[in-house]
Design a protein around this motif. Structure first.
Motif, PDB file in Angstrom:
ATOM      1  N   SER A  35      21.150   4.447 -37.307  1.00  0.00           N
ATOM      2  CA  SER A  35      21.500   6.300 -36.554  1.00  0.00           C
ATOM      3  C   SER A  35      21.607   5.779 -34.608  1.00  0.00           C
ATOM      4  CB  SER A  35      19.850   6.805 -36.503  1.00  0.00           C
ATOM      5  OG  SER A  35      19.754   7.073 -38.076  1.00  0.00           O
ATOM      6  N   VAL A  36      21.562   6.435 -34.527  1.00  0.00           N
ATOM      7  CA  VAL A  36      21.788   6.678 -33.156  1.00  0.00           C
ATOM      8  C   VAL A  36      20.538   7.038 -32.795  1.00  0.00           C
ATOM      9  CG1 VAL A  36      23.011   7.813 -30.425  1.00  0.00           C
ATOM     10  CG2 VAL A  36      24.291   7.500 -32.956  1.00  0.00           C
ATOM     11  N   ASP A  37      20.306   5.746 -31.209  1.00  0.00           N
ATOM     12  CA  ASP A  37      19.618   5.999 -30.660  1.00  0.00           C
ATOM     13  C   ASP A  37      18.769   7.086 -29.785  1.00  0.00           C
ATOM     14  OD1 ASP A  37      19.009   3.385 -31.405  1.00  0.00           O
ATOM     15  OD2 ASP A  37      18.890   2.379 -30.102  1.00  0.00           O
ATOM     16  N   GLY A  38      17.653   7.903 -30.172  1.00  0.00           N
ATOM     17  CA  GLY A  38      17.384   7.781 -29.511  1.00  0.00           C
ATOM     18  C   GLY A  38      17.070  10.203 -29.491  1.00  0.00           C
ATOM     19  N   LEU A  39      18.125   9.908 -30.993  1.00  0.00           N
ATOM     20  CA  LEU A  39      18.614  11.701 -31.188  1.00  0.00           C
ATOM     21  C   LEU A  39      17.947  11.432 -32.946  1.00  0.00           C
ATOM     22  CD1 LEU A  39      22.521  11.454 -30.637  1.00  0.00           C
ATOM     23  CD2 LEU A  39      20.941  12.262 -29.411  1.00  0.00           C
ATOM     24  N   THR A  40      17.484  12.409 -32.887  1.00  0.00           N
ATOM     25  CA  THR A  40      16.790  13.169 -34.409  1.00  0.00           C
ATOM     26  C   THR A  40      18.018  13.035 -35.449  1.00  0.00           C
ATOM     27  OG1 THR A  40      17.462  15.535 -34.108  1.00  0.00           O
ATOM     28  CG2 THR A  40      15.986  14.468 -33.113  1.00  0.00           C
ATOM     29  N   ARG A  41      17.658  13.187 -37.049  1.00  0.00           N
ATOM     30  CA  ARG A  41      19.044  12.900 -38.050  1.00  0.00           C
ATOM     31  C   ARG A  41      19.338  14.148 -37.945  1.00  0.00           C
ATOM     32  NH1 ARG A  41      15.243  13.883 -43.357  1.00  0.00           N
ATOM     33  NH2 ARG A  41      14.821  15.156 -43.216  1.00  0.00           N
ATOM     34  N   HIS A  42      19.099  15.008 -37.193  1.00  0.00           N
ATOM     35  CA  HIS A  42      19.721  16.253 -37.391  1.00  0.00           C
ATOM     36  C   HIS A  42      21.028  16.804 -36.711  1.00  0.00           C
ATOM     37  CE1 HIS A  42      18.373  17.701 -41.340  1.00  0.00           C
ATOM     38  NE2 HIS A  42      17.484  17.929 -40.748  1.00  0.00           N
ATOM     39  N   ALA A  43      21.254  15.408 -35.461  1.00  0.00           N
ATOM     40  CA  ALA A  43      21.957  15.713 -33.900  1.00  0.00           C
ATOM     41  C   ALA A  43      22.485  16.057 -34.498  1.00  0.00           C
ATOM     42  CB  ALA A  43      22.410  13.869 -33.502  1.00  0.00           C
ATOM     43  N   ARG A  44      23.735  17.178 -33.229  1.00  0.00           N
ATOM     44  CA  ARG A  44      25.122  17.703 -33.267  1.00  0.00           C
ATOM     45  C   ARG A  44      25.930  16.571 -32.958  1.00  0.00           C
ATOM     46  NH1 ARG A  44      22.285  21.319 -29.972  1.00  0.00           N
ATOM     47  NH2 ARG A  44      24.316  20.972 -28.676  1.00  0.00           N
ATOM     48  N   LEU A  45      27.559  16.810 -33.299  1.00  0.00           N
ATOM     49  CA  LEU A  45      28.454  16.109 -33.102  1.00  0.00           C
ATOM     50  C   LEU A  45      28.338  16.069 -31.692  1.00  0.00           C
ATOM     51  CD1 LEU A  45      30.214  14.038 -33.679  1.00  0.00           C
ATOM     52  CD2 LEU A  45      32.000  16.265 -34.391  1.00  0.00           C
ATOM     53  N   ASP A  46      28.484  16.592 -30.647  1.00  0.00           N
ATOM     54  CA  ASP A  46      28.087  16.888 -29.330  1.00  0.00           C
ATOM     55  C   ASP A  46      27.390  16.197 -28.741  1.00  0.00           C
ATOM     56  OD1 ASP A  46      26.742  18.648 -29.874  1.00  0.00           O
ATOM     57  OD2 ASP A  46      27.082  19.820 -28.125  1.00  0.00           O
ATOM     58  N   GLN A  47      26.447  15.818 -29.324  1.00  0.00           N
ATOM     59  CA  GLN A  47      25.423  15.179 -28.513  1.00  0.00           C
ATOM     60  C   GLN A  47      24.833  13.730 -29.578  1.00  0.00           C
ATOM     61  OE1 GLN A  47      22.090  17.488 -31.317  1.00  0.00           O
ATOM     62  NE2 GLN A  47      21.278  18.008 -28.800  1.00  0.00           N
ATOM     63  N   ILE A  48      25.776  12.919 -30.677  1.00  0.00           N
ATOM     64  CA  ILE A  48      26.028  12.032 -31.406  1.00  0.00           C
ATOM     65  C   ILE A  48      27.481  11.654 -30.055  1.00  0.00           C
ATOM     66  CG2 ILE A  48      27.158  10.380 -32.960  1.00  0.00           C
ATOM     67  CD1 ILE A  48      25.140  12.659 -34.700  1.00  0.00           C
ATOM     68  N   LEU A  49      28.768  12.475 -29.987  1.00  0.00           N
ATOM     69  CA  LEU A  49      29.441  11.255 -28.804  1.00  0.00           C
ATOM     70  C   LEU A  49      29.233  11.565 -27.564  1.00  0.00           C
ATOM     71  CD1 LEU A  49      32.242  13.059 -30.529  1.00  0.00           C
ATOM     72  CD2 LEU A  49      31.637  11.339 -31.505  1.00  0.00           C
ATOM     73  N   SER A  50      27.914  11.867 -26.767  1.00  0.00           N
ATOM     74  CA  SER A  50      27.980  11.841 -25.991  1.00  0.00           C
ATOM     75  C   SER A  50      27.017  10.577 -25.790  1.00  0.00           C
ATOM     76  CB  SER A  50      26.450  13.206 -25.512  1.00  0.00           C
ATOM     77  OG  SER A  50      26.770  12.486 -24.328  1.00  0.00           O
ATOM     78  N   ALA A  51      26.081  10.624 -26.319  1.00  0.00           N
ATOM     79  CA  ALA A  51      25.569   9.534 -26.473  1.00  0.00           C
ATOM     80  C   ALA A  51      26.575   7.850 -27.221  1.00  0.00           C
ATOM     81  CB  ALA A  51      24.101   9.336 -27.708  1.00  0.00           C
ATOM     82  N   GLU A  52      26.806   8.341 -27.938  1.00  0.00           N
ATOM     83  CA  GLU A  52      28.381   6.532 -27.989  1.00  0.00           C
ATOM     84  C   GLU A  52      29.803   7.454 -28.151  1.00  0.00           C
ATOM     85  OE1 GLU A  52      27.201   3.990 -31.780  1.00  0.00           O
ATOM     86  OE2 GLU A  52      24.881   4.378 -31.150  1.00  0.00           O
ATOM     87  N   PRO A  53      30.214   7.202 -27.207  1.00  0.00           N
ATOM     88  CA  PRO A  53      31.554   7.849 -27.504  1.00  0.00           C
ATOM     89  C   PRO A  53      31.990   7.578 -27.847  1.00  0.00           C
ATOM     90  CG  PRO A  53      30.811   7.680 -25.151  1.00  0.00           C
ATOM     91  CD  PRO A  53      29.581   7.367 -25.683  1.00  0.00           C
ATOM     92  N   ASP A  54      32.405   6.411 -28.734  1.00  0.00           N
ATOM     93  CA  ASP A  54      33.307   4.890 -29.180  1.00  0.00           C
ATOM     94  C   ASP A  54      32.924   6.016 -30.520  1.00  0.00           C
ATOM     95  OD1 ASP A  54      34.485   4.283 -26.943  1.00  0.00           O
ATOM     96  OD2 ASP A  54      33.128   2.421 -27.982  1.00  0.00           O
ATOM     97  N   LEU A  55      32.004   6.675 -30.664  1.00  0.00           N
ATOM     98  CA  LEU A  55      31.878   7.052 -32.421  1.00  0.00           C
ATOM     99  C   LEU A  55      33.201   8.339 -32.452  1.00  0.00           C
ATOM    100  CD1 LEU A  55      28.530   6.776 -32.843  1.00  0.00           C
ATOM    101  CD2 LEU A  55      29.896   5.323 -34.053  1.00  0.00           C
ATOM    102  N   GLY A  56      33.913   9.084 -31.669  1.00  0.00           N
ATOM    103  CA  GLY A  56      34.902   9.838 -31.972  1.00  0.00           C
ATOM    104  C   GLY A  56      36.238   9.453 -32.649  1.00  0.00           C
ATOM    105  N   ASP A  57      35.617   7.948 -32.568  1.00  0.00           N
ATOM    106  CA  ASP A  57      37.318   7.462 -32.810  1.00  0.00           C
ATOM    107  C   ASP A  57      36.973   7.440 -34.952  1.00  0.00           C
ATOM    108  OD1 ASP A  57      38.928   7.509 -31.038  1.00  0.00           O
ATOM    109  OD2 ASP A  57      37.910   5.413 -30.166  1.00  0.00           O
ATOM    110  N   TYR A  58      35.774   6.923 -34.952  1.00  0.00           N
ATOM    111  CA  TYR A  58      35.079   7.003 -36.307  1.00  0.00           C
ATOM    112  C   TYR A  58      35.745   7.894 -37.444  1.00  0.00           C
ATOM    113  CZ  TYR A  58      31.415   3.260 -35.034  1.00  0.00           C
ATOM    114  OH  TYR A  58      31.650   2.028 -35.008  1.00  0.00           O
ATOM    115  N   SER A  59      35.910   7.616 -38.595  1.00  0.00           N
ATOM    116  CA  SER A  59      35.869   8.735 -40.264  1.00  0.00           C
ATOM    117  C   SER A  59      34.395   9.902 -39.546  1.00  0.00           C
ATOM    118  CB  SER A  59      36.322   8.445 -41.320  1.00  0.00           C
ATOM    119  OG  SER A  59      36.263   9.510 -42.060  1.00  0.00           O
ATOM    120  N   ILE A  60      34.582  11.124 -39.441  1.00  0.00           N
ATOM    121  CA  ILE A  60      33.459  11.237 -39.304  1.00  0.00           C
ATOM    122  C   ILE A  60      33.041  12.965 -40.685  1.00  0.00           C
ATOM    123  CG2 ILE A  60      32.119  13.465 -37.596  1.00  0.00           C
ATOM    124  CD1 ILE A  60      33.551  12.197 -35.320  1.00  0.00           C
TER     125      ILE A  60
END
Length: 207
Positions: A35-60
């Motif tokens: 998971s992404v540290d500090g985020l809940t399992r229902h985190a939105r994509l904007d929250q996830i990419l704010s925490a780990e911007p490199d995940l924007g290059d992954y298949s989502i």
């Protein structure tokens, strides 16, 4: 959510769309699943990419659901926990006696009508469009499956990851099937149409 760096894959878990099933299916097969540290399992994509911007290059990927059916499923979960708590189930009693979202909803909304009409006004989580979980101004999930075609879309997702085909998709954390059309008054129906207009337009849902 679920992340696999080896597969360069991110699954965004929208509530009540089958995400628990997908997590349970994929996590054992992805050795590096995290998971992404500090985020809940229902985190939105904007929250996830704010925490780990490199995940924007992954298949989502993510799953969506008819908004009326989704709210009914959400309320059915609340009812199920209430029934279990009344029967003396310790886990359900613990959930409902706490300060979490489920406990607050169970205490504040006596019935499904209040959940829909008041809950979507008072609780931001209940009125957040699914599209908001799966997109940002500059990025949108590459694969958006539907709960209505869940088995086929899970098979597609598994194939995209190069994993062995699934013989039978389990149903984890699923509520008993109900026809949502029988549960809504016209006022409730219209409220959902207003709140989730973005989902209805983006995914072509109808009541």
């Amino acid at each position: 959510m679920l992340v696999s760096d080896a597969h360069r894959f991110l699954f965004v878990h929208v509530q009540k769309t089958g995400g628990v099933t997908i997590d349970g299916l994929l996590r054992p097969q992805l050795a590096d699943a995290r998971s992404v540290d500090g985020l809940t399992r229902h985190a939105r994509l904007d929250q996830i990419l704010s925490a780990e911007p490199d995940l924007g290059d992954y298949s989502i990927a993510g799953i969506v659901r008819n908004p009326w059916a989704r709210l009914l499923s959400w309320w059915s979960m609340v009812e199920r926990f209430r029934e279990l708590a009344e029967q003396g189930a310790p886990k359900a009693q613990g959930f409902l006696s706490g300060k979490g979202f489920l406990a607050v909803v169970a205490r504040e909304y006596a019935d499904f009508e209040a959940f829909v009409l008041r809950g979507t006004l008072e609780r931001p989580r209940l009125r957040t469009p699914q599209l908001a979980y799966l997109s940002t101004p500059t990025r949108r999930a590459d694969f958006i499956g539907r709960q209505e075609t869940f088995d086929a879309d899970v098979a597609t997702l598994v194939a995209r990851l190069g994993l062995p085909p699934v013989a039978q998709v389990p149903r984890d954390n699923a509520s008993a099937p109900r026809d949502h059309r029988d549960a809504f008054t016209p006022k409730m129906r219209d409220r959902v149409a207003e709140v989730f207009a973005d989902d209805i337009e983006a995914f072509g849902y109808t009541f």
